[in-house]
Design an enzyme around this catalytic site. Structure first.
Site, PDB file in Angstrom:
ATOM      1  CD  GLU A  86      -2.095  90.788  13.898  1.00  0.00           C
ATOM      2  OE1 GLU A  86      -3.061  90.956  14.678  1.00  0.00           O
ATOM      3  OE2 GLU A  86      -2.238  90.599  12.684  1.00  0.00           O
ATOM      4  CE  LYS A 281      -7.138  90.369  14.622  1.00  0.00           C
ATOM      5  NZ  LYS A 281      -5.747  90.586  14.227  1.00  0.00           N
ATOM      6  CG  ASP A 297     -12.858 100.226  28.651  1.00  0.00           C
ATOM      7  OD1 ASP A 297     -12.566  99.159  28.088  1.00  0.00           O
ATOM      8  OD2 ASP A 297     -13.697 100.300  29.564  1.00  0.00           O
ATOM      9  CG  HIS A 394       1.170  88.398   8.886  1.00  0.00           C
ATOM     10  ND1 HIS A 394       0.771  89.249   9.883  1.00  0.00           N
ATOM     11  CD2 HIS A 394       1.248  87.166   9.425  1.00  0.00           C
ATOM     12  CE1 HIS A 394       0.616  88.557  10.995  1.00  0.00           C
ATOM     13  NE2 HIS A 394       0.902  87.286  10.745  1.00  0.00           N
TER      14      HIS A 394
END
Ligand code: MEV
Length: 451
Positions: A86, A281, A297, A394
């Site tokens: 991202e 998130k 993991d 962003h």
């Protein structure tokens, strides 16, 4: 294209698998083959290593590996390795590192390091007290008869911490558990725990057949499964930043306004699950990037983090804020079950690189660093969201992805990026600038792209 099922695919050579794949699924097999091959490593030994990480490897899948420098954590400087696709995440992380460097850095501490696993089984005897008496009579066997498996871990200071019999027959008829608590030191411990659990199920089956404490018809269990739990609420770490309130005045925004908006934003994530999921998130943007870079993991960490976020019966923010006695404190408390030995940590060259970059941390140190990464990422997101809005940063980063989609040259990219110095880019605006620069029709170009 109708593809016939294939038997024995995993037994084919890599070339055989690749051939079957491209011929059955691609209109242009040669092009597909070249693409797959272009991602193979030149060093055959290194490629074989990657081939053998999983089954049916046909190529490698690249992900950017970036770094965020200037992280002061418990008085020590770190440069954080991040594997993530991202566009704005690394930039946001680096910003948070610099921001808190000037305000005392991050503090982190490990609260607990216990892991859990279960033998899930069915016992139809009905009288739980009798089963408990039997369990108590053989409790030591679970430690004694796994000593060969636990030997190395015990030498490192870990091993089996506890074993309990749990009655869950109120939820599912005749359902019981052997619940194990483990200390797995610097390894994540999945293999260690699962091996012990499988041994425990054999021990349980063996001794229940031999006991005098149960009648013959009750001397039988059915093992449902033996598996660690990825929910590790007792493998917990806390990271925080704090500074005097007045140090939060920033770029024309007063400290009071900044705090008011920031605190409200965190509270919204504490009470509104729709926002909490997005808030968390953002935390996981930072956490996962480090987890992947260090060969841990991320599925386990993700599943656990979200279960922990719901521990009070409602999904909530993992981070919290406090303003008290003139001090602003922003903190996160989250479970992180990580390893710095075992798994692919000593195999994957980039994982080894990441661990060296971090100064070869042990598992507890890595827990602290990762929790800091989550908090830092969250801080940057909330800071943008409550001030400039998120799209400014962003889209600035995403602009290059858009221009790469247009196959812009380096010179074109530089020129177009410059035109967005003082305004927020969007796909449409970037398209218009690009077409203007090339002197082509924007509508036609957009149509061609979508074909
Ligand atoms: C985007 O990947 C993450 C954010 O949505 C997180 C947030 O809203 O807090 C910006």
């Amino acid at each position: 294209m109708t593809v016939q099922p294939i038997k024995g695919f995993s037994k084919l050579s890599k070339e055989g698998k690749t051939e079957w794949l491209i011929e059955n699924y691609f209109d242009n097999p040669e092009e597909a083959l070249q693409l797959l091959k272009s991602y193979w490593h030149n060093d055959e030994k290194l490629q074989r290593l990657h081939d053998e990480f999983i089954e049916n490897t046909v190529t490698n899948y690249y992900m950017p590996f970036g770094v965020a420098p200037n992280f002061l954590i418990n008085g020590k400087m770190y440069c954080l390795p991040m594997a993530i696709e991202e566009s704005s995440v690394v930039a946001a992380m680096a910003k948070a590192g610099n921001y808190w460097l000037d305000r005392g850095g991050f503090k982190a501490k490990v609260i607990s390091t216990k892991k859990i696993g279960h033998v899930h089984f069915v016992w139809r005897g009905g009288n739980t007290a009798k089963l408990q008496r039997f369990f108590d009579s053989i409790r030591d066997k679970f430690f004694e008869e796994t000593q060969d498996i636990t030997q190395n871990m015990r030498a490192r200071g870990g091993g089996i911490v506890d074993i309990e019999l749990i009655d869950r027959s109120d939820l599912e008829p005749n359902y019981f558990q052997l619940k194990g608590t483990f200390e797995t030191c610097d390894s994540m411990g999945a293999n260690f725990i699962n091996t012990i659990l499988e041994q425990w199920s054999s021990i349980l089956e063996k001794y229940i057949g031999m006991t005098d404490l149960l009648s013959d018809e009750d001397k039988h269990i059915e093992v449902i499964m033996c598996i660690l739990s990825n929910f590790t609420p007792e493998c917990l770490v806390r990271a925080e930043v704090s500074c005097p309130v007045e140090q939060l005045a920033d770029k024309g925004v007063s400290a009071e306004d900044f705090i008011e908006n920031f605190v409200r934003a965190v509270h919204v994530a504490e009470i509104e699950p729709y926002r909490a999921v997005t808030h968390n998130k953002g935390i996981m943007n930072g956490v996962d990037a480090l987890i992947i870079a260090t060969g841990n993991d991320f599925r386990a960490v993700e599943a656990c983090a979200h279960a922990y976020a719901s521990k009070d019966g409602q999904y909530k923010s993992l981070s919290h804020v406090e303003v008290k006695d003139g001090m602003f404190t922003f903190y996160i408390e989250m479970p992180l079950s990580l390893g710095t030995v075992g798994g692919i940590t000593s195999l994957h060259p980039m994982v080894k690189f990441a661990n060296q970059l971090l100064g070869k941390p042990n598992a507890e140190e890595l827990m602290k660093i990762v929790a800091v990464a989550g908090l830092a990422q969250n801080f940057s997101a909330l800071r943008s969201l409550t001030t400039t809005g998120i799209q400014k940063g962003h889209m600035k980063m995403h602009l290059l992805n858009i221009l790469n989609q247009f196959e812009a040259t380096a010179a074109e990219k530089a020129q177009i990026v410059d035109t967005f110095k003082n305004r927020i880019p969007s796909y449409q605006l970037a398209l218009e600038e690009f077409c203007k620069l090339r002197g082509i029709n924007a509508q036609e170009f957009a149509k061609r792209l979508s074909q």
